[in-house]
Write an enzyme that holds these catalytic residues in place. Structure first.
Site, PDB file in Angstrom:
ATOM      1  N   TYR A  20      -2.062 -21.619  -2.740  1.00 23.25           N
ATOM      2  CA  TYR A  20      -0.716 -20.866  -3.553  1.00 23.25           C
ATOM      3  C   TYR A  20       0.018 -19.682  -2.724  1.00 23.25           C
ATOM      4  CZ  TYR A  20       1.772 -17.948  -7.595  1.00 23.25           C
ATOM      5  OH  TYR A  20       2.639 -17.427  -7.991  1.00 23.25           O
ATOM      6  N   GLU A  42       3.186 -16.155 -16.349  1.00 23.15           N
ATOM      7  CA  GLU A  42       3.541 -15.402 -16.139  1.00 23.15           C
ATOM      8  C   GLU A  42       2.973 -14.102 -17.216  1.00 23.15           C
ATOM      9  OE1 GLU A  42       2.270 -13.502 -13.271  1.00 23.15           O
ATOM     10  OE2 GLU A  42       3.819 -14.728 -12.520  1.00 23.15           O
ATOM     11  N   TRP A  50      -4.297 -13.946 -12.199  1.00 22.57           N
ATOM     12  CA  TRP A  50      -3.901 -14.737 -12.092  1.00 22.57           C
ATOM     13  C   TRP A  50      -4.286 -16.163 -11.555  1.00 22.57           C
ATOM     14  CZ3 TRP A  50       0.800 -16.988 -12.807  1.00 22.57           C
ATOM     15  CH2 TRP A  50       0.905 -18.424 -12.276  1.00 22.57           C
TER      16      TRP A  50
END
Length: 190
Positions: A20, A42, A50
């Site tokens: 990522y 988000e 995350w």
């Protein structure tokens, strides 16, 4: 002599996270649906890491129709209650409902002639902000731009779009490049 690859220090050693970071984070994203997906994801991160959301991203895509706002907007309270039983996503009613709400807001923007990508990118004058941080501790949690973006999204009815969430979104979608100066990704951009 082996050369050590330097990456941003917020990463852990998880291959999903590294991929990522190396292929998505900080790379300019202009696609309306991918931007919509990321602002929703988000928001799902609020209070979590995350990597938690990243590992569940495929489940979110599956359960939320690849983030097609028109299909998401059709979800009702029964659908939301069913989603609350799926351990493949964060089972938080407010967060799940926010995705449905945000889909409706996205559609309203489109019906009012606002292109989501143009709207988002307008906050950085359609050009990524390049920062040159030496370490992650220099990177702010929010900026004047993320505060303004948050306010504008909230005025349009979006949920889970506080200024810190908006800044993380801006970083993720390349509106701002916050890779540290020694990071392999920043070095490739030079």
């Amino acid at each position: 002599m082996e050369c050590k690859i330097i990456r941003c220090s917020w990463l852990n050693e998880d291959p999903i996270y590294i991929t990522y970071h190396d292929t998505e984070w900080g790379k300019p994203q202009y696609d309306n649906i991918r931007l919509f997906e990321m602002i929703c994801l988000e928001g799902q991160q609020a209070g979590l890491s995350w990597i938690t959301i990243l590992k569940k991203r495929d489940n979110y895509r599956r359960l939320f129709h690849n983030f097609d706002p028109y299909k998401i907007a059709q979800l009702n309270s029964e659908d939301v209650n069913k989603l609350l039983t799926d351990s493949g996503i964060v089972r938080h009613k407010g967060k799940i409902e926010s995705i449905v709400n945000n889909a409706k807001c996205y559609i309203t923007m489109k019906e009012n002639g606002e292109d989501f990508s143009d709207f988002i990118w307008g906050y950085v004058n359609n050009s990524p902000i390049e920062n040159y941080w030496k370490s992650n501790c220099e990177i702010p949690a929010e900026t004047d731009v993320s505060i303004e973006l948050s306010k504008a999204l909230k005025r349009r009815g979006f949920k889970y779009v506080g200024s810190t969430i908006c800044y993380a979104f801006m970083q993720a979608c390349g509106l701002v490049n916050d890779h540290i100066t020694d990071c392999i990704c920043k070095m490739q951009d030079i």
